[in-house]
Design a protein around this motif. Structure first.
Motif, PDB file in Angstrom:
ATOM      1  N   ALA B  81     -16.724 -11.288   5.415  1.00 58.13           N
ATOM      2  CA  ALA B  81     -16.421 -10.748   4.082  1.00 58.13           C
ATOM      3  C   ALA B  81     -15.339  -9.673   4.189  1.00 58.13           C
ATOM      4  N   ASN B  82     -15.406  -8.877   5.243  1.00 57.68           N
ATOM      5  CA  ASN B  82     -14.403  -7.828   5.423  1.00 57.68           C
ATOM      6  C   ASN B  82     -13.005  -8.405   5.634  1.00 57.68           C
ATOM      7  N   THR B  83     -12.938  -9.601   6.235  1.00 57.57           N
ATOM      8  CA  THR B  83     -11.629 -10.253   6.395  1.00 57.57           C
ATOM      9  C   THR B  83     -11.048 -10.555   5.017  1.00 57.57           C
ATOM     10  N   LEU B  84     -11.881 -11.090   4.138  1.00 60.67           N
ATOM     11  CA  LEU B  84     -11.418 -11.397   2.779  1.00 60.67           C
ATOM     12  C   LEU B  84     -11.033 -10.114   2.036  1.00 60.67           C
ATOM     13  N   VAL B  85     -11.811  -9.057   2.275  1.00 58.58           N
ATOM     14  CA  VAL B  85     -11.544  -7.766   1.625  1.00 58.58           C
ATOM     15  C   VAL B  85     -10.178  -7.228   2.065  1.00 58.58           C
ATOM     16  N   LEU B  86      -9.911  -7.272   3.369  1.00 66.54           N
ATOM     17  CA  LEU B  86      -8.645  -6.716   3.857  1.00 66.54           C
ATOM     18  C   LEU B  86      -7.450  -7.570   3.433  1.00 66.54           C
ATOM     19  N   VAL B  87      -7.626  -8.895   3.455  1.00 65.64           N
ATOM     20  CA  VAL B  87      -6.536  -9.780   3.036  1.00 65.64           C
ATOM     21  C   VAL B  87      -6.188  -9.523   1.566  1.00 65.64           C
ATOM     22  N   THR B  88      -7.219  -9.371   0.744  1.00 69.50           N
ATOM     23  CA  THR B  88      -6.988  -9.086  -0.683  1.00 69.50           C
ATOM     24  C   THR B  88      -6.299  -7.730  -0.850  1.00 69.50           C
ATOM     25  N   SER B  89      -6.746  -6.768  -0.061  1.00 67.87           N
ATOM     26  CA  SER B  89      -6.154  -5.437  -0.139  1.00 67.87           C
ATOM     27  C   SER B  89      -4.678  -5.471   0.264  1.00 67.87           C
ATOM     28  N   GLY B  90      -4.368  -6.257   1.305  1.00 68.01           N
ATOM     29  CA  GLY B  90      -2.976  -6.389   1.734  1.00 68.01           C
ATOM     30  C   GLY B  90      -2.111  -7.020   0.655  1.00 68.01           C
ATOM     31  N   TRP B  91      -2.683  -7.988  -0.044  1.00 68.46           N
ATOM     32  CA  TRP B  91      -1.953  -8.635  -1.141  1.00 68.46           C
ATOM     33  C   TRP B  91      -1.652  -7.623  -2.249  1.00 68.46           C
ATOM     34  N   LEU B  92      -2.631  -6.781  -2.568  1.00 66.58           N
ATOM     35  CA  LEU B  92      -2.424  -5.748  -3.595  1.00 66.58           C
ATOM     36  C   LEU B  92      -1.343  -4.755  -3.155  1.00 66.58           C
ATOM     37  N   ALA B  93      -1.343  -4.408  -1.871  1.00 67.45           N
ATOM     38  CA  ALA B  93      -0.314  -3.482  -1.363  1.00 67.45           C
ATOM     39  C   ALA B  93       1.073  -4.111  -1.462  1.00 67.45           C
ATOM     40  N   ALA B  94       1.137  -5.435  -1.201  1.00 68.24           N
ATOM     41  CA  ALA B  94       2.422  -6.135  -1.321  1.00 68.24           C
ATOM     42  C   ALA B  94       2.904  -6.129  -2.771  1.00 68.24           C
ATOM     43  N   LEU B  95       1.967  -6.330  -3.701  1.00 72.46           N
ATOM     44  CA  LEU B  95       2.333  -6.278  -5.127  1.00 72.46           C
ATOM     45  C   LEU B  95       2.786  -4.869  -5.517  1.00 72.46           C
ATOM     46  N   ALA B  96       2.164  -3.857  -4.909  1.00 68.53           N
ATOM     47  CA  ALA B  96       2.561  -2.472  -5.200  1.00 68.53           C
ATOM     48  C   ALA B  96       3.998  -2.221  -4.752  1.00 68.53           C
ATOM     49  N   THR B  97       4.384  -2.829  -3.622  1.00 66.87           N
ATOM     50  CA  THR B  97       5.766  -2.677  -3.149  1.00 66.87           C
ATOM     51  C   THR B  97       6.741  -3.257  -4.165  1.00 66.87           C
ATOM     52  N   ARG B  98       6.379  -4.431  -4.698  1.00 67.03           N
ATOM     53  CA  ARG B  98       7.235  -5.046  -5.724  1.00 67.03           C
ATOM     54  C   ARG B  98       7.317  -4.164  -6.961  1.00 67.03           C
ATOM     55  N   ALA B  99       6.168  -3.617  -7.369  1.00 66.55           N
ATOM     56  CA  ALA B  99       6.147  -2.752  -8.560  1.00 66.55           C
ATOM     57  C   ALA B  99       7.012  -1.516  -8.328  1.00 66.55           C
ATOM     58  N   ALA B 100       6.975  -0.981  -7.097  1.00 64.95           N
ATOM     59  CA  ALA B 100       7.792   0.197  -6.783  1.00 64.95           C
ATOM     60  C   ALA B 100       9.273  -0.139  -6.881  1.00 64.95           C
ATOM     61  N   GLU B 101       9.635  -1.319  -6.366  1.00 60.62           N
ATOM     62  CA  GLU B 101      11.042  -1.738  -6.436  1.00 60.62           C
ATOM     63  C   GLU B 101      11.492  -1.945  -7.877  1.00 60.62           C
ATOM     64  N   ALA B 102      10.538  -2.339  -8.739  1.00 66.12           N
ATOM     65  CA  ALA B 102      10.869  -2.550 -10.161  1.00 66.12           C
ATOM     66  C   ALA B 102      10.786  -1.250 -10.958  1.00 66.12           C
TER      67      ALA B 102
END
Lengths: 72, 203
Positions: B81-102
Protein backbone atom coordinates in the motif's frame (compact mmCIF):
# COMPACT_ATOMS: atom_id res chain seq x y z
CA UNK A 1 1.10 3.18 -15.34
CA UNK A 2 3.23 3.16 -12.19
CA UNK A 3 0.20 2.23 -10.11
CA UNK A 4 -0.64 -0.64 -12.45
CA UNK A 5 2.93 -1.95 -12.34
CA UNK A 6 2.98 -1.68 -8.53
CA UNK A 7 -0.32 -3.56 -8.30
CA UNK A 8 1.10 -6.23 -10.61
CA UNK A 9 4.11 -6.67 -8.29
CA UNK A 10 1.86 -7.03 -5.24
CA UNK A 11 -0.41 -9.51 -7.05
CA UNK A 12 2.57 -11.57 -8.14
CA UNK A 13 3.95 -11.69 -4.60
CA UNK A 14 0.52 -12.71 -3.25
CA UNK A 15 0.09 -15.43 -5.90
CA UNK A 16 2.32 -17.86 -4.03
CA UNK A 17 4.89 -18.39 -6.77
CA UNK A 18 8.48 -18.70 -5.58
CA UNK A 19 12.01 -18.89 -6.94
CA UNK A 20 12.91 -17.52 -10.35
CA UNK A 21 9.22 -17.25 -11.32
CA UNK A 22 8.86 -14.64 -8.56
CA UNK A 23 12.28 -12.97 -8.51
CA UNK A 24 12.68 -12.23 -12.21
CA UNK A 25 9.25 -10.66 -12.94
CA UNK A 26 9.24 -8.64 -9.71
CA UNK A 27 12.69 -7.19 -10.31
CA UNK A 28 11.84 -6.55 -13.97
CA UNK A 29 8.73 -4.63 -12.89
CA UNK A 30 10.86 -2.64 -10.41
CA UNK A 31 13.30 -1.82 -13.21
CA UNK A 32 10.50 -0.64 -15.51
CA UNK A 33 9.07 1.57 -12.74
CA UNK A 34 12.49 3.05 -12.01
CA UNK A 35 12.95 3.75 -15.74
CA UNK A 36 9.58 5.52 -15.91
CA UNK A 37 10.38 7.69 -12.88
CA UNK A 38 13.71 8.69 -14.38
CA UNK A 39 12.25 9.34 -17.84
CA UNK A 40 8.95 11.04 -17.04
CA UNK A 41 9.28 12.53 -13.56
CA UNK A 42 12.97 13.38 -13.40
CA UNK A 43 12.97 14.53 -17.04
CA UNK A 44 15.62 12.22 -18.49
CA UNK A 45 13.29 11.59 -21.43
CA UNK A 46 14.74 14.82 -22.81
CA UNK A 47 18.31 13.57 -22.34
CA UNK A 48 18.36 10.11 -23.95
CA UNK A 49 22.09 9.61 -23.45
CA UNK A 50 21.81 10.14 -19.71
CA UNK A 51 18.69 7.98 -19.59
CA UNK A 52 20.57 5.12 -21.28
CA UNK A 53 23.39 5.51 -18.76
CA UNK A 54 21.03 5.40 -15.79
CA UNK A 55 19.16 2.46 -17.35
CA UNK A 56 22.42 0.56 -17.76
CA UNK A 57 23.41 1.21 -14.14
CA UNK A 58 19.96 0.15 -12.93
CA UNK A 59 20.00 -2.97 -15.10
CA UNK A 60 23.36 -4.02 -13.65
CA UNK A 61 22.13 -3.37 -10.11
CA UNK A 62 18.93 -5.35 -10.67
CA UNK A 63 20.89 -8.16 -12.32
CA UNK A 64 23.08 -8.32 -9.20
CA UNK A 65 19.93 -8.36 -7.01
CA UNK A 66 18.49 -11.24 -9.06
CA UNK A 67 21.73 -13.23 -8.99
CA UNK A 68 22.03 -12.94 -5.20
CA UNK A 69 18.32 -13.62 -4.63
CA UNK A 70 18.37 -16.76 -6.77
CA UNK A 71 21.60 -17.99 -5.21
CA UNK A 72 20.02 -18.06 -1.73
CA UNK B 1 -4.76 4.54 -13.48
CA UNK B 2 -2.39 7.42 -12.96
CA UNK B 3 -0.66 8.58 -16.11
CA UNK B 4 2.77 10.11 -15.85
CA UNK B 5 2.99 13.82 -16.54
CA UNK B 6 5.93 14.12 -18.90
CA UNK B 7 9.13 15.71 -17.71
CA UNK B 8 8.33 16.99 -14.25
CA UNK B 9 11.84 18.42 -14.17
CA UNK B 10 12.46 21.01 -16.83
CA UNK B 11 15.24 20.58 -19.33
CA UNK B 12 17.34 23.68 -18.90
CA UNK B 13 18.48 23.92 -22.50
CA UNK B 14 15.17 23.20 -24.19
CA UNK B 15 13.54 26.47 -23.30
CA UNK B 16 10.08 25.06 -22.57
CA UNK B 17 8.18 23.02 -20.03
CA UNK B 18 8.82 19.37 -20.53
CA UNK B 19 11.54 19.93 -23.10
CA UNK B 20 9.47 18.08 -25.67
CA UNK B 21 10.50 20.11 -28.69
CA UNK B 22 11.70 18.00 -31.63
CA UNK B 23 15.43 17.63 -32.28
CA UNK B 24 16.97 20.47 -34.19
CA UNK B 25 20.16 22.42 -34.75
CA UNK B 26 21.58 23.95 -31.60
CA UNK B 27 19.61 21.75 -29.23
CA UNK B 28 21.60 19.74 -26.69
CA UNK B 29 19.53 16.65 -26.03
CA UNK B 30 22.00 15.18 -23.59
CA UNK B 31 21.96 18.07 -21.14
CA UNK B 32 20.91 16.91 -17.67
CA UNK B 33 17.59 18.50 -16.71
CA UNK B 34 17.36 20.45 -13.46
CA UNK B 35 20.16 21.15 -10.99
CA UNK B 36 23.43 19.25 -11.28
CA UNK B 37 23.67 19.08 -7.48
CA UNK B 38 20.32 17.32 -7.31
CA UNK B 39 21.62 14.69 -9.73
CA UNK B 40 24.75 14.24 -7.60
CA UNK B 41 22.42 13.68 -4.64
CA UNK B 42 20.24 11.24 -6.60
CA UNK B 43 23.27 9.23 -7.75
CA UNK B 44 24.72 9.24 -4.23
CA UNK B 45 21.46 8.00 -2.70
CA UNK B 46 21.07 5.29 -5.34
CA UNK B 47 24.65 4.16 -4.67
CA UNK B 48 24.14 4.09 -0.88
CA UNK B 49 20.83 2.22 -1.00
CA UNK B 50 22.05 -0.03 -3.82
CA UNK B 51 25.10 -1.02 -1.76
CA UNK B 52 22.91 -1.57 1.30
CA UNK B 53 20.53 -3.82 -0.63
CA UNK B 54 23.43 -5.78 -2.15
CA UNK B 55 24.86 -6.27 1.36
CA UNK B 56 21.42 -7.38 2.59
CA UNK B 57 21.11 -9.98 -0.19
CA UNK B 58 24.71 -11.13 0.33
CA UNK B 59 24.19 -11.74 4.06
CA UNK B 60 20.94 -13.54 3.23
CA UNK B 61 23.03 -16.21 1.48
CA UNK B 62 24.36 -17.27 4.90
CA UNK B 63 20.88 -17.92 6.36
CA UNK B 64 18.09 -17.99 3.73
CA UNK B 65 15.67 -19.85 6.00
CA UNK B 66 16.16 -17.40 8.87
CA UNK B 67 15.73 -14.44 6.51
CA UNK B 68 12.50 -15.91 5.08
CA UNK B 69 11.11 -16.49 8.57
CA UNK B 70 12.08 -13.00 9.67
CA UNK B 71 10.55 -11.48 6.55
CA UNK B 72 7.19 -13.10 7.35
CA UNK B 73 6.86 -10.75 10.37
CA UNK B 74 6.93 -7.63 8.18
CA UNK B 75 3.74 -5.90 7.01
CA UNK B 76 3.89 -6.90 3.36
CA UNK B 77 0.39 -5.58 2.57
CA UNK B 78 1.10 -2.29 4.30
CA UNK B 79 4.35 -1.95 2.37
CA UNK B 80 2.55 -2.67 -0.92
CA UNK B 81 0.00 0.00 0.00
CA UNK B 82 2.88 2.35 0.78
CA UNK B 83 4.20 1.81 -2.75
CA UNK B 84 0.89 3.03 -4.14
CA UNK B 85 0.91 5.93 -1.66
CA UNK B 86 4.39 7.09 -2.70
CA UNK B 87 3.71 6.68 -6.43
CA UNK B 88 0.55 8.79 -6.08
CA UNK B 89 2.45 11.36 -4.05
CA UNK B 90 5.15 11.55 -6.73
CA UNK B 91 2.49 12.12 -9.37
CA UNK B 92 1.05 15.00 -7.32
CA UNK B 93 4.53 16.52 -6.96
CA UNK B 94 4.98 16.29 -10.74
CA UNK B 95 1.67 18.10 -11.24
CA UNK B 96 2.82 20.75 -8.75
CA UNK B 97 5.90 21.35 -10.91
CA UNK B 98 3.66 21.94 -13.91
CA UNK B 99 1.45 24.28 -11.89
CA UNK B 100 4.54 26.22 -10.77
CA UNK B 101 5.69 26.59 -14.38
CA UNK B 102 2.21 27.87 -15.27
CA UNK B 103 2.38 30.42 -12.45
CA UNK B 104 -0.49 28.80 -10.54
CA UNK B 105 0.74 29.44 -7.00
CA UNK B 106 -2.46 28.37 -5.24
CA UNK B 107 -2.65 25.21 -7.36
CA UNK B 108 0.95 24.20 -6.73
CA UNK B 109 0.52 24.69 -2.98
CA UNK B 110 -2.61 22.53 -2.92
CA UNK B 111 -0.87 19.82 -4.94
CA UNK B 112 2.20 19.91 -2.71
CA UNK B 113 -0.01 19.79 0.39
CA UNK B 114 -1.65 16.65 -1.01
CA UNK B 115 1.77 15.14 -1.80
CA UNK B 116 2.89 15.90 1.77
CA UNK B 117 -0.30 14.34 3.15
CA UNK B 118 0.47 11.13 1.25
CA UNK B 119 3.97 11.27 2.73
CA UNK B 120 2.37 11.41 6.18
CA UNK B 121 0.25 8.36 5.30
CA UNK B 122 3.45 6.54 4.28
CA UNK B 123 5.13 7.36 7.60
CA UNK B 124 2.03 6.37 9.57
CA UNK B 125 1.92 2.94 7.92
CA UNK B 126 5.65 2.54 8.49
CA UNK B 127 5.33 3.53 12.16
CA UNK B 128 2.51 1.00 12.56
CA UNK B 129 4.79 -1.73 11.24
CA UNK B 130 7.64 -0.71 13.55
CA UNK B 131 5.28 -0.60 16.55
CA UNK B 132 3.99 -4.07 15.74
CA UNK B 133 7.52 -5.46 15.41
CA UNK B 134 8.59 -3.89 18.69
CA UNK B 135 5.47 -5.28 20.39
CA UNK B 136 6.64 -8.73 19.29
CA UNK B 137 10.02 -8.02 20.85
CA UNK B 138 11.71 -7.70 17.47
CA UNK B 139 14.53 -5.16 17.41
CA UNK B 140 17.61 -4.46 15.33
CA UNK B 141 19.62 -7.12 17.21
CA UNK B 142 17.03 -9.89 16.91
CA UNK B 143 18.32 -11.16 13.55
CA UNK B 144 20.58 -9.87 10.78
CA UNK B 145 17.48 -9.49 8.61
CA UNK B 146 16.06 -6.90 11.02
CA UNK B 147 19.37 -5.08 11.33
CA UNK B 148 19.26 -4.46 7.59
CA UNK B 149 15.51 -3.95 7.26
CA UNK B 150 15.36 -1.40 10.10
CA UNK B 151 18.43 0.38 8.76
CA UNK B 152 17.31 0.51 5.13
CA UNK B 153 13.63 1.29 5.71
CA UNK B 154 14.40 3.64 8.61
CA UNK B 155 16.93 5.59 6.53
CA UNK B 156 14.39 5.76 3.72
CA UNK B 157 11.65 6.92 6.12
CA UNK B 158 14.01 9.68 7.30
CA UNK B 159 14.26 10.78 3.66
CA UNK B 160 10.47 10.81 3.40
CA UNK B 161 10.29 13.05 6.49
CA UNK B 162 13.03 15.32 5.07
CA UNK B 163 11.17 15.41 1.74
CA UNK B 164 7.97 16.51 3.45
CA UNK B 165 9.83 19.40 5.09
CA UNK B 166 11.46 20.27 1.76
CA UNK B 167 8.12 20.25 -0.09
CA UNK B 168 6.68 22.53 2.60
CA UNK B 169 9.55 24.96 2.11
CA UNK B 170 9.39 24.99 -1.70
CA UNK B 171 5.61 25.37 -1.53
CA UNK B 172 6.12 28.42 0.63
CA UNK B 173 8.70 29.84 -1.81
CA UNK B 174 6.49 28.97 -4.78
CA UNK B 175 9.07 29.56 -7.52
CA UNK B 176 9.29 27.06 -10.42
CA UNK B 177 12.98 26.38 -9.73
CA UNK B 178 12.38 25.66 -6.04
CA UNK B 179 9.35 23.46 -6.72
CA UNK B 180 11.30 21.59 -9.40
CA UNK B 181 14.15 20.87 -6.96
CA UNK B 182 11.77 19.76 -4.21
CA UNK B 183 9.85 17.50 -6.59
CA UNK B 184 13.12 15.98 -7.87
CA UNK B 185 14.09 15.07 -4.28
CA UNK B 186 10.63 13.55 -3.78
CA UNK B 187 10.95 11.49 -6.99
CA UNK B 188 14.35 10.27 -5.77
CA UNK B 189 12.70 9.06 -2.53
CA UNK B 190 10.07 7.31 -4.67
CA UNK B 191 12.77 5.74 -6.87
CA UNK B 192 14.66 4.34 -3.87
CA UNK B 193 11.47 2.79 -2.46
CA UNK B 194 10.70 1.18 -5.85
CA UNK B 195 14.02 -0.70 -5.53
CA UNK B 196 13.92 -1.28 -1.77
CA UNK B 197 10.38 -2.66 -1.50
CA UNK B 198 10.76 -5.83 -3.61
CA UNK B 199 14.15 -6.73 -2.16
CA UNK B 200 13.24 -6.35 1.52
CA UNK B 201 9.55 -7.36 1.43
CA UNK B 202 8.93 -9.66 -1.53
CA UNK B 203 11.97 -11.75 -2.51
Amino acid sequence: MLLALSAASAALAASGVTGAALVLPILTLAGIKAHLILKDYLGLGTAPGWLRGFDLGLALLILAFATLALAA
Amino acid sequence: MISSPHSSVRKISSGGPGGEAPPGPGRDHNHLPGDLLMWVLILSELAVFGAGLLAFLSVRLTDPTGFAEAQSHLHRTGAAANTLVLVTSGWLAALATRAAEAGQTRGLRLLLAAAIAFGAVFLTLKATEYADLWAQGIGTETHAFYTFSYLLTGFHAAHVAAGMILLTLVGWLGTPKAVEAGAAFWHMVDLVWILLFPVVYLL
